[in-house]
Design an enzyme around this catalytic site. Structure first.
Site, short mmCIF file in Angstrom:
data_model
loop_
_atom_site.label_atom_id
_atom_site.label_comp_id
_atom_site.label_asym_id
_atom_site.label_seq_id
_atom_site.Cartn_x
_atom_site.Cartn_y
_atom_site.Cartn_z
N ALA A 1 0.75 -1.18 0.12
CA ALA A 1 -0.01 -0.10 -0.07
C ALA A 1 1.02 1.10 -0.05
O ALA A 1 1.96 1.42 0.66
CB ALA A 1 -0.86 0.08 1.31
N GLY B 1 0.44 -5.94 0.42
CA GLY B 1 -0.74 -5.95 -0.50
C GLY B 1 -0.30 -6.67 -1.96
O GLY B 1 -0.90 -7.36 -2.74
N GLU C 1 0.03 -10.21 -1.37
CA GLU C 1 -1.32 -10.90 -1.60
C GLU C 1 -1.54 -10.94 -3.12
O GLU C 1 -2.11 -12.12 -3.51
CB GLU C 1 -2.18 -9.98 -1.02
CG GLU C 1 -2.27 -10.13 0.66
CD GLU C 1 -3.06 -8.94 1.25
OE1 GLU C 1 -3.73 -9.37 2.16
OE2 GLU C 1 -3.16 -7.73 0.95
N GLU D 1 2.75 -5.98 7.91
CA GLU D 1 1.82 -5.07 8.50
C GLU D 1 1.66 -5.02 10.04
O GLU D 1 1.75 -3.76 10.57
CB GLU D 1 0.46 -5.50 8.14
CG GLU D 1 0.25 -4.97 6.61
CD GLU D 1 0.50 -5.94 5.49
OE1 GLU D 1 0.22 -5.87 4.34
OE2 GLU D 1 1.47 -6.89 5.92
#
Length: 264
Positions: free
Chosen positions: A69, A114, A117, A137
């Site tokens: 992010a 992310g 992911e 995170e």
């Protein structure tokens, strides 16, 4: 065919859709890039349905596959906008996860949060020694990666997934290979050749058979073994064998010739 957005380039080469992330310097996932992932994913799905794409590569330019992010943007973002961005990213991952065609993530650099992911939703992952995988995170932001908590237990098992999530420590490409998060680790100089060889093998097959094979595997994952076997058998007998390509394959073996797929 394909499309060129601000941060994503998508093109088709010999039945292969190449989906390249390009947002220097670290391919951070800001609002625009997240929206474009959804747009490009939708185009890939349409091209798969049209039969012009049989498999997909997701890759990137630069030293990072994605740093995750965009934290600078997040800092100035209200909660409503932040929730909306997460919903858009979730929709994109869901679309990628349900692509009828196989997806290969090519990772040649660090992939975090992310971005990790996104790579994990590939059906196969080919990495170079420069790749590094991490879910930082909990250590950096005091949060957890919401989609990794769902996909990683399937990929590496709940105990190793818990270790990655609770420590936030990155792992090397070789460690990811040992965890079965990665299919192959190849030298950077061999990455394109390895992808070309793998894709040449896959893209020569019948598109609907590729799709049905992927369905049989993933739809059976959450079932008991007897239920999974029944589901796969039903697909095989009731759908697969109705395809023209399945009949063509049988004829080609008997006639000792190369099959000519009609993709139907």
């Amino acid at each position: 065919m394909g499309c060129h957005l601000q941060h994503i380039e998508y093109e088709i080469k010999d039945y292969v859709g190449v989906f390249t992330i390009d947002r220097p310097p670290v391919n951070a996932l800001n609002s625009d890039l997240v929206a474009e992932i959804g747009q490009a994913a939708g185009q890939v799905e349409r091209d798969g349905q049209a039969g012009v794409v049989r498999c997909v590569i997701i890759t990137s330019r630069g030293k990072y596959f994605s740093a995750g992010a965009d934290l600078k943007e997040r800092q100035g973002m209200d909660n409503v906008t932040w929730r909306k961005q997460h919903e858009i990213f979730e929709e994109a991952l869901d679309l990628i996860g349900h692509f009828p065609m196989p997806i290969i993530a090519a990772v040649n650099g660090a992939v975090m949060g992310g971005g990790c992911e996104l790579a994990a939703f590939g059906d196969m992952v080919i990495a170079t020694p420069k790749a590094k995988f991490g879910l930082p995170e909990i250590k950096l932001l005091g949060t957890f990666p919401p989609f990794a908590t769902s996909i990683f237990p399937y990929l590496v098992g709940p105990k190793r997934a818990m270790e990655l999530l609770l420590t936030g420590d990155p792992i090397t490409a070789e460690e990811a290979l040992q965890l079965r998060l990665v299919n192959k680790v190849v030298p950077e100089a061999d990455l394109n050749k390895t992808l070309d060889q793998l894709l040449a093998q896959i893209a020569q097959h019948s598109a609907p058979v590729l799709s049905m094979t992927k369905r049989a595997l993933y739809e059976g994952l959450g079932m008991s073994l007897p239920d999974s076997m029944k589901h796969s058998r039903d697909l095989f007998l009731n759908e697969l064998y109705k395809l023209e390509d399945s009949q063509e394959g049988l004829r080609a073996v008997i006639e000792k010739r190369k099959p000519q797929w009609k993709n139907r």
